[in-house]
Design a protein around this motif. Structure first.
Motif, PDB file in Angstrom:
ATOM      1  N   ALA A 113       0.730  -1.334   0.035  1.00 58.22           N
ATOM      2  CA  ALA A 113      -0.298   0.010   0.037  1.00 58.22           C
ATOM      3  C   ALA A 113       1.095   1.474   0.400  1.00 58.22           C
ATOM      4  O   ALA A 113       0.652   2.369  -1.056  1.00 58.22           O
ATOM      5  N   GLN A 114       1.673   1.113   0.393  1.00 52.50           N
ATOM      6  CA  GLN A 114       2.789   2.494   0.837  1.00 52.50           C
ATOM      7  C   GLN A 114       3.389   2.608  -0.655  1.00 52.50           C
ATOM      8  O   GLN A 114       3.548   4.043  -1.095  1.00 52.50           O
ATOM      9  N   ALA A 115       3.707   1.327  -1.673  1.00 50.43           N
ATOM     10  CA  ALA A 115       4.562   1.451  -2.432  1.00 50.43           C
ATOM     11  C   ALA A 115       3.376   2.387  -3.770  1.00 50.43           C
ATOM     12  O   ALA A 115       3.497   3.356  -3.990  1.00 50.43           O
ATOM     13  N   VAL A 133       8.726  -5.703  -0.370  1.00 45.90           N
ATOM     14  CA  VAL A 133       7.600  -6.501  -1.622  1.00 45.90           C
ATOM     15  C   VAL A 133       7.037  -5.243  -2.296  1.00 45.90           C
ATOM     16  O   VAL A 133       6.551  -5.817  -3.501  1.00 45.90           O
ATOM     17  N   GLY A 134       6.364  -4.104  -0.930  1.00 43.84           N
ATOM     18  CA  GLY A 134       5.399  -3.191  -1.945  1.00 43.84           C
ATOM     19  C   GLY A 134       7.060  -3.201  -3.528  1.00 43.84           C
ATOM     20  O   GLY A 134       5.829  -2.297  -4.093  1.00 43.84           O
ATOM     21  N   MET A 135       7.828  -2.443  -3.328  1.00 49.73           N
ATOM     22  CA  MET A 135       7.802  -1.755  -4.822  1.00 49.73           C
ATOM     23  C   MET A 135       7.963  -2.711  -5.698  1.00 49.73           C
ATOM     24  O   MET A 135       7.715  -1.955  -6.871  1.00 49.73           O
ATOM     25  N   ALA A 136       8.035  -3.976  -5.620  1.00 51.38           N
ATOM     26  CA  ALA A 136       7.812  -4.695  -6.560  1.00 51.38           C
ATOM     27  C   ALA A 136       7.253  -5.369  -6.880  1.00 51.38           C
ATOM     28  O   ALA A 136       6.598  -5.436  -8.330  1.00 51.38           O
ATOM     29  N   THR A 137       5.986  -5.333  -6.122  1.00 51.34           N
ATOM     30  CA  THR A 137       4.199  -5.005  -6.304  1.00 51.34           C
ATOM     31  C   THR A 137       4.050  -3.988  -7.598  1.00 51.34           C
ATOM     32  O   THR A 137       3.408  -4.115  -8.380  1.00 51.34           O
ATOM     33  N   ALA A 138       4.368  -2.617  -6.566  1.00 47.55           N
ATOM     34  CA  ALA A 138       4.077  -1.762  -7.205  1.00 47.55           C
ATOM     35  C   ALA A 138       4.428  -1.711  -8.689  1.00 47.55           C
ATOM     36  O   ALA A 138       3.523  -1.047 -10.178  1.00 47.55           O
ATOM     37  N   PHE A 139       5.615  -2.029  -8.913  1.00 48.85           N
ATOM     38  CA  PHE A 139       6.010  -2.084 -10.665  1.00 48.85           C
ATOM     39  C   PHE A 139       5.385  -2.917 -11.884  1.00 48.85           C
ATOM     40  O   PHE A 139       5.078  -1.978 -13.036  1.00 48.85           O
ATOM     41  N   LEU A 140       4.878  -3.607 -11.161  1.00 43.93           N
ATOM     42  CA  LEU A 140       4.318  -4.962 -11.562  1.00 43.93           C
ATOM     43  C   LEU A 140       2.684  -4.373 -11.898  1.00 43.93           C
ATOM     44  O   LEU A 140       2.205  -4.385 -13.193  1.00 43.93           O
ATOM     45  N   ALA A 141       2.100  -2.870 -11.346  1.00 43.11           N
ATOM     46  CA  ALA A 141       0.872  -2.176 -11.885  1.00 43.11           C
ATOM     47  C   ALA A 141       1.166  -0.942 -11.965  1.00 43.11           C
ATOM     48  O   ALA A 141       0.331  -0.833 -12.737  1.00 43.11           O
ATOM     49  N   LYS A 196       3.450  -4.376 -18.092  1.00 42.01           N
ATOM     50  CA  LYS A 196       2.134  -4.182 -18.899  1.00 42.01           C
ATOM     51  C   LYS A 196       1.889  -5.211 -19.813  1.00 42.01           C
ATOM     52  O   LYS A 196       0.699  -5.924 -20.124  1.00 42.01           O
ATOM     53  N   LEU A 197       3.320  -6.339 -20.305  1.00 39.28           N
ATOM     54  CA  LEU A 197       2.990  -8.021 -20.575  1.00 39.28           C
ATOM     55  C   LEU A 197       3.054  -8.745 -19.629  1.00 39.28           C
ATOM     56  O   LEU A 197       3.691 -10.482 -20.193  1.00 39.28           O
ATOM     57  N   ILE A 198       3.909  -7.852 -18.659  1.00 45.99           N
ATOM     58  CA  ILE A 198       3.851  -9.256 -17.212  1.00 45.99           C
ATOM     59  C   ILE A 198       2.212 -10.236 -16.399  1.00 45.99           C
ATOM     60  O   ILE A 198       2.188  -8.862 -16.189  1.00 45.99           O
TER      61      ILE A 198
END
Length: 277
Positions: A46-48, A247-255, A260-262
């Motif tokens: 959430a923070q990320a 974990v937060g920053m890696a997850t936020a990157f994927l958002a 967009k193609l992962i």
């Protein structure tokens, strides 16, 4: 450095990013399910998300947990109308969260599912001895609720979006004392692949995240968890334990549109531990 100091430092860094215009999630709107306190993986995410510019709706389990999560919602500038109770075992609560989001925003760009549960007696026993009731409850709360979330999110993701859920290495390999949660997380990862295939044509991505062991409230229920963390720190190629911020920053990157193609594959954030077999 204390956990509070770490959180404060991260929030300061994320505020600086916002001020500098480094906001790849600016204008994006997301739901975060599963924050229990400031040690939760969902809190790191959430923070990320917020630091990269997203607006958030977050939930709390019940009134007992509210005192731990309400200050976090305020720190993230979550509107009162989007800080909501959600126990996926209670009929209608998840629907109410999505109804509030539809009323407030009308659209949704991402949703994070960070929820898992198994009865203590089943979690601490052999899979061989797991009760039918305990297995069904673990599957319902930890896996089917993700399907339910996806079904509710689909009509709101009018411009595509991303669905996230949290897994663990025990889904792939046998991890001592992880017990019934191993098969449950394996089902969750398989579910993610099928959802990715079904929702992909609508531009909706599905990404299970597999963090290394982190001392969260949920993890405290796993037997000899401290030994698991020590082993991870000793053996992982990084020789370090992952944090909720990692974990937060890696997850936020994927958002973001950068990813967009992962979709459909499990993303490990574990210092490389999973490559050791």
């Amino acid at each position: 450095m204390t956990d509070k100091e770490t959180n404060t430092r991260l929030l300061d860094r994320l505020r600086t990013q916002r001020e500098l215009g480094q906001q790849p999630l600016a204008g994006k709107k997301g739901i975060v399910l599963g924050i229990a306190n400031d040690q939760s993986i969902a809190w790191g995410c959430a923070q990320a998300f917020r630091g990269l510019g997203a607006e958030l709706c977050i939930t709390y389990l019940n009134e007992k947990s509210r005192r731990f999560t309400e200050p976090l919602a305020q720190a993230l500038d979550v509107p009162p109308a989007l800080y909501l109770p959600c126990d996926v075992r209670e009929e209608g609560q998840l629907e109410a969260v999505f109804a509030a989001v539809e009323k407030q925003w009308g659209v949704l760009d991402f949703a994070l599912h960070s929820i898992a549960f198994a009865p203590r007696e089943d979690l601490h026993g052999r899979v061989t001895d797991c009760s039918r009731e305990g297995f069904l409850m673990a599957m319902d709360v930890s896996c089917h609720s993700f399907i339910h979330m996806a079904r509710l999110a689909e009509p709101l993701m009018k411009n595509g979006g991303t669905l996230f859920t949290m897994s663990y290495f025990g889904a792939e390999k046998v991890v001592e004392n992880y017990n019934v949660m191993g098969p449950v997380k394996a089902a969750l990862e398989a579910t993610s692949r099928y959802l990715a295939a079904e929702l992909g044509p609508k531009g909706i991505r599905v990404n299970p995240i597999s963090p290394g062991p982190i001392a969260t409230r949920a993890a405290s229920g796993i037997g000899r968890f401290d030994e698991l963390m020590e082993k991870a720190a000793e053996r992982a190629p990084s020789r370090a334990l992952v944090t909720i911020e990692d974990v937060g920053m890696a997850t936020a990157f994927l958002a973001t549109d950068y990813a967009k193609l992962i979709t459909g594959d499990t993303t490990y954030v574990d210092g490389g531990y999973h490559v050791l077999g």
